[in-house]
Write a protein that holds these residues in place. Structure first.
Motif, PDB file in Angstrom:
ATOM      1  N   THR A  18       0.845  -1.455   0.176  1.00  0.00           N
ATOM      2  CA  THR A  18       0.016  -0.180   0.017  1.00  0.00           C
ATOM      3  C   THR A  18       0.784   1.243   0.029  1.00  0.00           C
ATOM      4  O   THR A  18       0.392   2.362  -0.499  1.00  0.00           O
ATOM      5  N   ASP A  19       1.977   1.189   0.417  1.00  0.00           N
ATOM      6  CA  ASP A  19       2.988   2.446   0.643  1.00  0.00           C
ATOM      7  C   ASP A  19       4.531   1.920   0.450  1.00  0.00           C
ATOM      8  O   ASP A  19       4.733   1.424   1.427  1.00  0.00           O
ATOM      9  N   SER A  20       5.064   2.573  -0.479  1.00  0.00           N
ATOM     10  CA  SER A  20       6.447   1.963  -0.714  1.00  0.00           C
ATOM     11  C   SER A  20       7.300   2.745   0.318  1.00  0.00           C
ATOM     12  O   SER A  20       8.165   2.108   0.503  1.00  0.00           O
ATOM     13  N   GLY A  21       7.038   3.788   0.827  1.00  0.00           N
ATOM     14  CA  GLY A  21       7.895   4.256   1.957  1.00  0.00           C
ATOM     15  C   GLY A  21       7.658   3.357   3.214  1.00  0.00           C
ATOM     16  O   GLY A  21       8.845   3.053   3.778  1.00  0.00           O
ATOM     17  N   GLN A  22       6.464   2.976   3.521  1.00  0.00           N
ATOM     18  CA  GLN A  22       6.303   2.232   4.599  1.00  0.00           C
ATOM     19  C   GLN A  22       7.053   0.913   4.524  1.00  0.00           C
ATOM     20  O   GLN A  22       7.734   0.302   5.376  1.00  0.00           O
ATOM     21  N   GLN A  50       0.454   2.786  -8.458  1.00  0.00           N
ATOM     22  CA  GLN A  50      -0.413   3.819  -8.656  1.00  0.00           C
ATOM     23  C   GLN A  50       0.619   4.858  -7.782  1.00  0.00           C
ATOM     24  O   GLN A  50       1.130   4.574  -6.723  1.00  0.00           O
ATOM     25  N   ASP A  51       0.589   6.290  -8.095  1.00  0.00           N
ATOM     26  CA  ASP A  51       1.159   7.207  -7.400  1.00  0.00           C
ATOM     27  C   ASP A  51       0.615   7.526  -6.167  1.00  0.00           C
ATOM     28  O   ASP A  51      -0.597   7.512  -6.048  1.00  0.00           O
ATOM     29  N   ILE A  52       1.545   7.784  -5.189  1.00  0.00           N
ATOM     30  CA  ILE A  52       1.136   8.385  -3.897  1.00  0.00           C
ATOM     31  C   ILE A  52       1.939   9.661  -3.584  1.00  0.00           C
ATOM     32  O   ILE A  52       3.314   9.844  -3.896  1.00  0.00           O
ATOM     33  N   PRO A 159       8.172  22.932   3.397  1.00  0.00           N
ATOM     34  CA  PRO A 159       7.373  21.884   2.899  1.00  0.00           C
ATOM     35  C   PRO A 159       8.310  20.908   1.856  1.00  0.00           C
ATOM     36  O   PRO A 159       8.993  21.599   1.068  1.00  0.00           O
ATOM     37  N   GLN A 160       7.833  19.687   1.752  1.00  0.00           N
ATOM     38  CA  GLN A 160       8.490  18.849   0.871  1.00  0.00           C
ATOM     39  C   GLN A 160       7.597  17.920   0.349  1.00  0.00           C
ATOM     40  O   GLN A 160       6.873  17.105   1.039  1.00  0.00           O
ATOM     41  N   ILE A 161       7.517  17.687  -0.989  1.00  0.00           N
ATOM     42  CA  ILE A 161       6.348  16.763  -1.452  1.00  0.00           C
ATOM     43  C   ILE A 161       7.174  15.181  -1.616  1.00  0.00           C
ATOM     44  O   ILE A 161       7.956  15.150  -2.137  1.00  0.00           O
ATOM     45  N   TRP A 162       6.666  14.694  -1.106  1.00  0.00           N
ATOM     46  CA  TRP A 162       7.196  12.997  -0.926  1.00  0.00           C
ATOM     47  C   TRP A 162       6.379  12.199  -1.896  1.00  0.00           C
ATOM     48  O   TRP A 162       5.146  12.283  -2.089  1.00  0.00           O
ATOM     49  N   LYS A 163       7.194  11.574  -2.974  1.00  0.00           N
ATOM     50  CA  LYS A 163       6.575  10.865  -3.909  1.00  0.00           C
ATOM     51  C   LYS A 163       6.751   9.101  -3.522  1.00  0.00           C
ATOM     52  O   LYS A 163       7.922   8.968  -3.438  1.00  0.00           O
ATOM     53  N   GLY A 164       5.729   8.205  -3.620  1.00  0.00           N
ATOM     54  CA  GLY A 164       6.074   7.050  -3.608  1.00  0.00           C
ATOM     55  C   GLY A 164       4.840   6.307  -4.334  1.00  0.00           C
ATOM     56  O   GLY A 164       4.275   7.019  -5.196  1.00  0.00           O
ATOM     57  N   TYR A 165       4.454   4.852  -4.107  1.00  0.00           N
ATOM     58  CA  TYR A 165       3.916   4.016  -4.819  1.00  0.00           C
ATOM     59  C   TYR A 165       3.207   3.127  -4.027  1.00  0.00           C
ATOM     60  O   TYR A 165       3.661   2.799  -2.966  1.00  0.00           O
TER      61      TYR A 165
END
Length: 486
Positions: A18-22, A50-52, A159-165
């Protein structure tokens, strides 16, 4: 390692990632590496993604400093003695200027200290909430809305936009990536039935082809050349950079004591220092007109020296080529001619933003019977109108080898003023008649530099950025195609 972890997880579990970061944190993987692997697997349709996107907060340089050293107000509070007071000057010496300034403001606002000439504590203990909040953000922990607002107001976070999948199995999913052939080699073609080939993307752009590039000067030069050719001019041979003083000066009725012939204005050659041959009968006529005049002229009344005329130099103008061409024309039955040249000339000048010791000169001349100043003005209006310069005016000037002479000015719409763009005139009889041209033949001529219009067209304000060893090669590769005039 990341690829193996992703494929094993999807193979052993029915749910998706569900979350590439996690996922990266749980498997002790670098998230950037995981993202690269996800993109690669997605390209081969092993997985669907899908993009997150999430907005996160990171510490600014000032925030990182306070996370390590503590907030300025806390640093100032700790510098104040527990009992008694300290002078403001002494306190300032203990702290960095920025820490003292911010600390005074924040500690006073929090009512931690009594500010005056003497500074003392109003409370005994304080909590460094700023440092605590900064450390929480640095560790990736959640911070409440009020905490974010206070840190943001002090520009300690950004702020920083975090991008994951999110990732799930794709149509070509397999627990292990298959090796596919990517090249059509001889061996692969022989065993093509046993191999799986990578699909070709026929819409992909190929690698850019390295090629030569035209210098801006060459582009503008070509445009000028085309205009001359359209007007019926022939190009003169200008391949001799080295010229004798005779053709460069004397044949043009320029006296030997003229300042332009001094070494501080002209580059003279040491070897070979003198020319070998000159047309002797013509040299004698030139000598005579310099010393005592003729053809309606009084001359310059000085002793003309052959050794001065023999000196070799780097030509100071392309008019030296014009003098050779007109002399050659005079040796045959007369035929009207239109000549032009665009080539390099050399002058011993100090180098600055607008001057170089070598540059390019554009020259045009018309040789015919009965030409007048009106013809010259008409030709100039035609020539410069083709460059998009329709507003011209002329100012009387002096040149040793033209009379009358005119400076040419054009109105520059961008600058809102008249700008000098060239010089012109009619060659003097003292120059033409010794060559052997008929008495009723006149020559009208004009000249300008190539660098000045090129600098204007390309928005360059320093000639050294256009021509010479300091030119940026990117200028050559990326300069736009230039069309002069209409």
């Amino acid at each position: 390692m990341a690829e193996e972890a992703i494929l094993r997880f999807l193979h052993n579990n029915s749910e998706e990632i569900t979350d590439s970061g996690q996922f990266s944190a749980e498997h002790n993987l670098d998230h950037n590496e995981v993202v690269n692997v996800i993109k690669s697997l997605h390209g081969f349709r092993y997985i669907d993604v899908q993009d997150i996107k999430r907005e996160t907060w990171v510490l600014t340089d000032e925030g990182k400093k306070y996370a390590a050293e503590g907030a300025p107000e806390v640093q100032l509070f700790l510098a104040v003695p527990e009992e008694g007071s300290i002078s403001k000057d002494e306190l300032q010496k203990k702290l960095a200027p920025s820490v003292f300034k911010i600390g005074c403001s924040q500690a006073g606002k929090n009512k931690w200290v009594e500010m005056g000439k003497q500074v003392s504590r109003k409370v005994q203990h304080v909590e460094d909430k700023v440092k605590s909040l900064l450390l929480q953000i640095q560790e990736g922990k959640d911070v409440d809305k009020d905490g974010i607002s206070s840190l943001k107001a002090r520009k300690l976070i950004a702020p920083q936009i975090w991008k994951g999948y999110s990732v799930k199995k794709g149509p070509n999913f397999a627990p292990e990536r298959k090796k596919v052939a990517t090249d059509l080699t001889r061996e692969n073609l022989q065993n093509w039935k046993e191999l799986e080939f990578k699909e070709y993307n026929f819409n992909a752009k190929g690698a850019p082809v390295e090629a030569g590039h035209l210098h801006p000067l060459l582009k503008v030069r070509k445009q000028f050349k085309d205009i001359f050719v359209q007007m019926g001019f022939e190009e003169m041979p200008t391949n001799n950079f080295v010229e004798s003083s005779f053709w460069n000066f004397d044949a043009l009725f320029q006296p030997q004591q003229h300042p332009a012939r001094d070494s501080h204005d002209t580059f003279f050659l040491k070897d070979p220092s003198t020319t070998r041959t000159l047309p002797e009968d013509y040299v004698e006529r030139v000598k005579r007109v310099h010393e005592s005049g003729g053809y309606g002229s009084r001359g310059y009344n000085y002793v003309w020296k052959r050794e001065e005329a023999n000196k070799n130099l780097l030509r100071t103008h392309t008019t030296a080529v014009s003098s050779r061409m007109l002399y050659a024309l005079a040796q045959k039955p007369f035929v009207p001619k239109k000549y032009f040249s665009i080539d390099r000339v050399f002058r011993n000048e100090a180098v600055d933003r607008t001057h170089l010791a070598e540059f390019h000169q554009i020259e045009g001349l018309i040789c015919d019977r009965g030409l007048t100043l009106g013809n010259l003005i008409g030709v100039l209006n035609d020539f410069f109108s083709r460059l998009g310069m329709s507003k011209l005016k002329f100012k009387p000037a002096y040149n040793p080898y033209t009379e009358p002479s005119m400076e040419i000015f054009s109105y520059h719409e961008g600058l809102g003023k008249w700008v000098e763009i060239g010089n012109s005139g009619m060659f003097r009889p003292e120059m033409l008649l010794p060559m052997g041209l008929p008495e009723d033949v006149r020559v009208i001529a004009w000249g300008l530099s190539l660098e000045r219009p090129t600098m204007i067209l390309y928005g360059i304000d320093n000639i050294r950025d256009l021509f010479g060893h300091k030119v940026d090669l990117d200028l050559i590769k990326r300069n736009p195609i230039c069309r002069v005039g209409i």
